[in-house]
Every structure is written in structure tokens, then in C-alpha cells.
Write a protein that holds these residues in place. Structure first.
Motif, PDB file in Angstrom:
ATOM      1  N   GLU A  51       0.822  -1.201   0.000  1.00 55.46           N
ATOM      2  CA  GLU A  51       0.000   0.000   0.000  1.00 55.46           C
ATOM      3  C   GLU A  51       0.859   1.254   0.000  1.00 55.46           C
ATOM      4  O   GLU A  51       0.556   2.238  -0.694  1.00 55.46           O
ATOM      5  CB  GLU A  51      -0.943  -0.016   1.201  1.00 55.46           C
ATOM      6  CG  GLU A  51      -1.979  -1.122   1.127  1.00 55.46           C
ATOM      7  CD  GLU A  51      -3.210  -0.838   1.968  1.00 55.46           C
ATOM      8  OE1 GLU A  51      -4.319  -0.989   1.430  1.00 55.46           O
ATOM      9  OE2 GLU A  51      -3.044  -0.477   3.141  1.00 55.46           O
ATOM     10  N   ARG A  52       1.945   1.241   0.753  1.00 54.68           N
ATOM     11  CA  ARG A  52       2.836   2.402   0.767  1.00 54.68           C
ATOM     12  C   ARG A  52       3.535   2.576  -0.587  1.00 54.68           C
ATOM     13  O   ARG A  52       3.742   3.699  -1.045  1.00 54.68           O
ATOM     14  CB  ARG A  52       3.868   2.266   1.882  1.00 54.68           C
ATOM     15  CG  ARG A  52       3.279   2.479   3.255  1.00 54.68           C
ATOM     16  CD  ARG A  52       4.363   2.714   4.279  1.00 54.68           C
ATOM     17  NE  ARG A  52       3.785   2.929   5.600  1.00 54.68           N
ATOM     18  CZ  ARG A  52       4.505   3.160   6.678  1.00 54.68           C
ATOM     19  NH1 ARG A  52       5.830   3.194   6.606  1.00 54.68           N
ATOM     20  NH2 ARG A  52       3.916   3.366   7.848  1.00 54.68           N
ATOM     21  N   LEU A  53       3.914   1.474  -1.200  1.00 54.65           N
ATOM     22  CA  LEU A  53       4.538   1.569  -2.518  1.00 54.65           C
ATOM     23  C   LEU A  53       3.559   2.141  -3.541  1.00 54.65           C
ATOM     24  O   LEU A  53       3.940   2.934  -4.410  1.00 54.65           O
ATOM     25  CB  LEU A  53       5.042   0.194  -2.958  1.00 54.65           C
ATOM     26  CG  LEU A  53       6.260  -0.341  -2.201  1.00 54.65           C
ATOM     27  CD1 LEU A  53       6.521  -1.799  -2.586  1.00 54.65           C
ATOM     28  CD2 LEU A  53       7.502   0.506  -2.498  1.00 54.65           C
ATOM     29  N   CYS A  54       2.303   1.739  -3.439  1.00 52.63           N
ATOM     30  CA  CYS A  54       1.289   2.290  -4.347  1.00 52.63           C
ATOM     31  C   CYS A  54       1.098   3.785  -4.106  1.00 52.63           C
ATOM     32  O   CYS A  54       0.878   4.546  -5.057  1.00 52.63           O
ATOM     33  CB  CYS A  54      -0.033   1.560  -4.170  1.00 52.63           C
ATOM     34  SG  CYS A  54      -0.039  -0.125  -4.842  1.00 52.63           S
ATOM     35  N   ASP A  55       1.186   4.226  -2.860  1.00 51.53           N
ATOM     36  CA  ASP A  55       1.084   5.657  -2.570  1.00 51.53           C
ATOM     37  C   ASP A  55       2.237   6.416  -3.211  1.00 51.53           C
ATOM     38  O   ASP A  55       2.073   7.560  -3.659  1.00 51.53           O
ATOM     39  CB  ASP A  55       1.092   5.891  -1.060  1.00 51.53           C
ATOM     40  CG  ASP A  55      -0.204   5.444  -0.389  1.00 51.53           C
ATOM     41  OD1 ASP A  55      -1.218   5.276  -1.097  1.00 51.53           O
ATOM     42  OD2 ASP A  55      -0.183   5.242   0.845  1.00 51.53           O
ATOM     43  N   ALA A  56       3.425   5.787  -3.255  1.00 46.04           N
ATOM     44  CA  ALA A  56       4.595   6.425  -3.875  1.00 46.04           C
ATOM     45  C   ALA A  56       4.537   6.360  -5.390  1.00 46.04           C
ATOM     46  O   ALA A  56       5.247   7.109  -6.070  1.00 46.04           O
ATOM     47  CB  ALA A  56       5.877   5.760  -3.374  1.00 46.04           C
ATOM     48  N   HIS A  57       3.673   5.471  -5.907  1.00 42.33           N
ATOM     49  CA  HIS A  57       3.505   5.308  -7.361  1.00 42.33           C
ATOM     50  C   HIS A  57       2.019   5.348  -7.708  1.00 42.33           C
ATOM     51  O   HIS A  57       1.416   4.319  -8.044  1.00 42.33           O
ATOM     52  CB  HIS A  57       4.130   3.988  -7.820  1.00 42.33           C
ATOM     53  CG  HIS A  57       5.617   3.997  -7.803  1.00 42.33           C
ATOM     54  ND1 HIS A  57       6.362   4.504  -8.855  1.00 42.33           N
ATOM     55  CD2 HIS A  57       6.510   3.595  -6.853  1.00 42.33           C
ATOM     56  CE1 HIS A  57       7.651   4.409  -8.563  1.00 42.33           C
ATOM     57  NE2 HIS A  57       7.764   3.858  -7.362  1.00 42.33           N
ATOM     58  N   PRO A  58       1.404   6.529  -7.638  1.00 42.63           N
ATOM     59  CA  PRO A  58      -0.034   6.633  -7.929  1.00 42.63           C
ATOM     60  C   PRO A  58      -0.399   6.269  -9.358  1.00 42.63           C
ATOM     61  O   PRO A  58      -1.577   6.066  -9.662  1.00 42.63           O
ATOM     62  CB  PRO A  58      -0.349   8.097  -7.624  1.00 42.63           C
ATOM     63  CG  PRO A  58       0.965   8.813  -7.713  1.00 42.63           C
ATOM     64  CD  PRO A  58       1.988   7.821  -7.251  1.00 42.63           C
ATOM     65  N   GLU A  59       0.596   6.173 -10.226  1.00 40.03           N
ATOM     66  CA  GLU A  59       0.328   5.772 -11.613  1.00 40.03           C
ATOM     67  C   GLU A  59       0.074   4.276 -11.735  1.00 40.03           C
ATOM     68  O   GLU A  59      -0.389   3.788 -12.782  1.00 40.03           O
ATOM     69  CB  GLU A  59       1.501   6.182 -12.520  1.00 40.03           C
ATOM     70  CG  GLU A  59       2.771   5.327 -12.416  1.00 40.03           C
ATOM     71  CD  GLU A  59       3.707   5.691 -11.276  1.00 40.03           C
ATOM     72  OE1 GLU A  59       4.906   5.384 -11.393  1.00 40.03           O
ATOM     73  OE2 GLU A  59       3.235   6.261 -10.263  1.00 40.03           O
ATOM     74  N   ALA A  60       0.365   3.520 -10.695  1.00 36.48           N
ATOM     75  CA  ALA A  60       0.168   2.061 -10.716  1.00 36.48           C
ATOM     76  C   ALA A  60      -1.298   1.709 -10.462  1.00 36.48           C
ATOM     77  O   ALA A  60      -2.054   2.494  -9.884  1.00 36.48           O
ATOM     78  CB  ALA A  60       1.046   1.398  -9.660  1.00 36.48           C
ATOM     79  N   ASP A  61      -1.690   0.512 -10.895  1.00 41.82           N
ATOM     80  CA  ASP A  61      -3.022  -0.024 -10.592  1.00 41.82           C
ATOM     81  C   ASP A  61      -2.967  -0.579  -9.170  1.00 41.82           C
ATOM     82  O   ASP A  61      -2.547  -1.714  -8.950  1.00 41.82           O
ATOM     83  CB  ASP A  61      -3.385  -1.120 -11.603  1.00 41.82           C
ATOM     84  CG  ASP A  61      -4.799  -1.657 -11.417  1.00 41.82           C
ATOM     85  OD1 ASP A  61      -5.328  -1.564 -10.293  1.00 41.82           O
ATOM     86  OD2 ASP A  61      -5.361  -2.190 -12.400  1.00 41.82           O
ATOM     87  N   ALA A  62      -3.390   0.230  -8.214  1.00 39.61           N
ATOM     88  CA  ALA A  62      -3.249  -0.137  -6.803  1.00 39.61           C
ATOM     89  C   ALA A  62      -4.071  -1.365  -6.450  1.00 39.61           C
ATOM     90  O   ALA A  62      -3.636  -2.201  -5.651  1.00 39.61           O
ATOM     91  CB  ALA A  62      -3.636   1.039  -5.911  1.00 39.61           C
ATOM     92  N   LEU A  63      -5.250  -1.501  -7.012  1.00 34.46           N
ATOM     93  CA  LEU A  63      -6.066  -2.672  -6.692  1.00 34.46           C
ATOM     94  C   LEU A  63      -5.372  -3.949  -7.146  1.00 34.46           C
ATOM     95  O   LEU A  63      -5.352  -4.945  -6.412  1.00 34.46           O
ATOM     96  CB  LEU A  63      -7.442  -2.563  -7.346  1.00 34.46           C
ATOM     97  CG  LEU A  63      -8.399  -3.727  -7.041  1.00 34.46           C
ATOM     98  CD1 LEU A  63      -8.688  -3.807  -5.542  1.00 34.46           C
ATOM     99  CD2 LEU A  63      -9.693  -3.596  -7.844  1.00 34.46           C
TER     100      LEU A  63
END
Length: 214
Positions: A51-63
């Protein structure tokens, strides 16, 4: 060269993370599978890092990242439990048959549990494409794949991860911390993960008195 973060990186203790709770039905669906190889510890910690990595990479598909990291190691539950330690953590452990087996079983579990929770075939195929090879494939196929791989490694840098992995690999905590710095940090694919790893490991080494107990 690691992939630079797009947004600020949170390097505070991972134990302070808050779970959004939206994937609770999926967590409940894999309770049985979580009881193997301490996955009821490994998966939640890796999930928090994801989740923290997704916050650092908002361009990623977090789901996609969050669902995949939650399921990635569930396949260990369908592998002969004695072989996990005898083959999966000794010798050429990265290429052990048991590691390929757990990836295949993990894909099976994803295909079993996700449809009933409303996930479509296309999404499930993306999940299994990352699970298949997350330990054994030498390259990452996408940003989401990289974030899952990094989250899977980051839990090792916590005191909990160090304690469990030291036991699995038959090392002292000091030896294992040295291995993390020498071997695992260079494997990380994103700068965000490197920052998190270094911050967690510094705190863990201080807590575990690594210098004094070397």
C-alpha cells in the motif's frame, strides 16, 4: 537503476500503517491458506508495504497490486509442508521445485476465490500473471509486478521478518541483517522500496542490538 518514486515515500515504521478495510472479504476467503509458512504474518506485513509503494507510485493499478500481494504466497498451503524448509530454504533455494509449485498453487487459489468476490476474468488473469514467477522469474513485466516483488521482500527488513527468516535460513539475526544489506537491497526495483528497506533495517538493527550481538 531503481525506478524513482512519483510521490513522497513514507518511511515511518510499518507497524503504524492503517488498513483501508476494503479487501476484508478477500482476507477472510484465504484464512486456511494463510496458516502455512507463517503467511498469516508475512502477508499482512507485505500488504502494508504494498500500500505504501502504491502511494509512492499513484500511476500504478493499486487494486491489482494489493490483491496480488495478498494472494501471492497462499500456494504454500498446498505444498508438502516438510519440503518448504528442507527444499525452499536450503541449497539453491531460489530454483527449488517447491517454489515453482507454490506459484502454480497460488494461481489456482486466485482463480478459485476471486470470481465469487466479483472480480472478472481479465483482472484475475493479470493477478495470476504476476503470481506466476514472483519468486522464480528473473525479470519484472510491469510496474505492478515490480511493486509486488518489492513488497514481498520488504517485510524481511522488519524485526518480525528478521526473526522468522533467521530461523528459516539457520542464521543469527546479525548475519541475516548483513545479508539483507548485501543481497536483498540490491534486488529491490524501486527507489521507494530502497528507502523503506533502509529505514526499517536501521530501526531493526538498533532494536535487536545487532552490533553488540554480532
Amino acid at each position: 537503476m531503481t525506478l524513482p518514486a512519483v510521490a513522497p515515500v513514507d518511511t515511518s515504521p510499518i507497524s503504524a500503517s492503517d488498513d483501508r478495510g476494503d479487501l476484508d472479504p478477500l482476507w477472510r476467503a484465504i484464512v486456511k491458506e494463510s496458516r502455512s509458512r507463517q503467511n498469516d504474518i508475512h502477508l499482512p506485513i507485505s500488504f502494508a508495504f504494498a500500500e505504501r509503494l502504491c502511494d509512492a507510485h499513484p500511476e500504478a493499478d493499486a487494486l491489482l497490486v494489493r490483491v496480488t500481494i495478498l494472494l501471492h504466497d497462499t500456494g504454500w498451503a498446498r505444498v508438502d509442508q516438510d519440503r518448504i524448509l528442507t527444499e525452499g530454504f536450503s541449497g539453491d533455494w531460489r530454483r527449488a521445485d517447491v517454489r515453482y509449485e507454490h506459484e502454480r498453487h497460488g494461481c489456482d487459489i486466485a482463480r478459485e476465490v476471486l470470481p465469487g468476490l466479483g472480480y472478472d476474468d481479465a483482472f484475475i488473469e493479470r493477478v495470476t500473471a504476476i503470481i506466476d514467477g514472483h519468486d522464480t522469474r528473473p525479470v519484472s513485466y510491469s510496474l505492478e509486478d515490480s511493486l509486488v516483488r518489492d513488497a514481498d521482500r520488504l517485510w524481511r527488513f522488519t524485526p518480525t521478518g528478521i526473526a522468522l527468516a533467521s530461523s528459516w535460513f539457520g542464521r543469527t539475526p546479525a548475519d541475516y541483517c548483513a545479508r539483507l544489506r548485501e543481497e536483498i537491497v540490491p534486488e529491490l526495483l524501486t527507489d521507494a522500496a530502497v528507502q523503506m528497506a533502509e529505514a526499517e533495517l536501521t530501526r531493526a538493527e538498533r532494536l535487536l542490538k545487532v552490533e553488540q550481538l554480532s
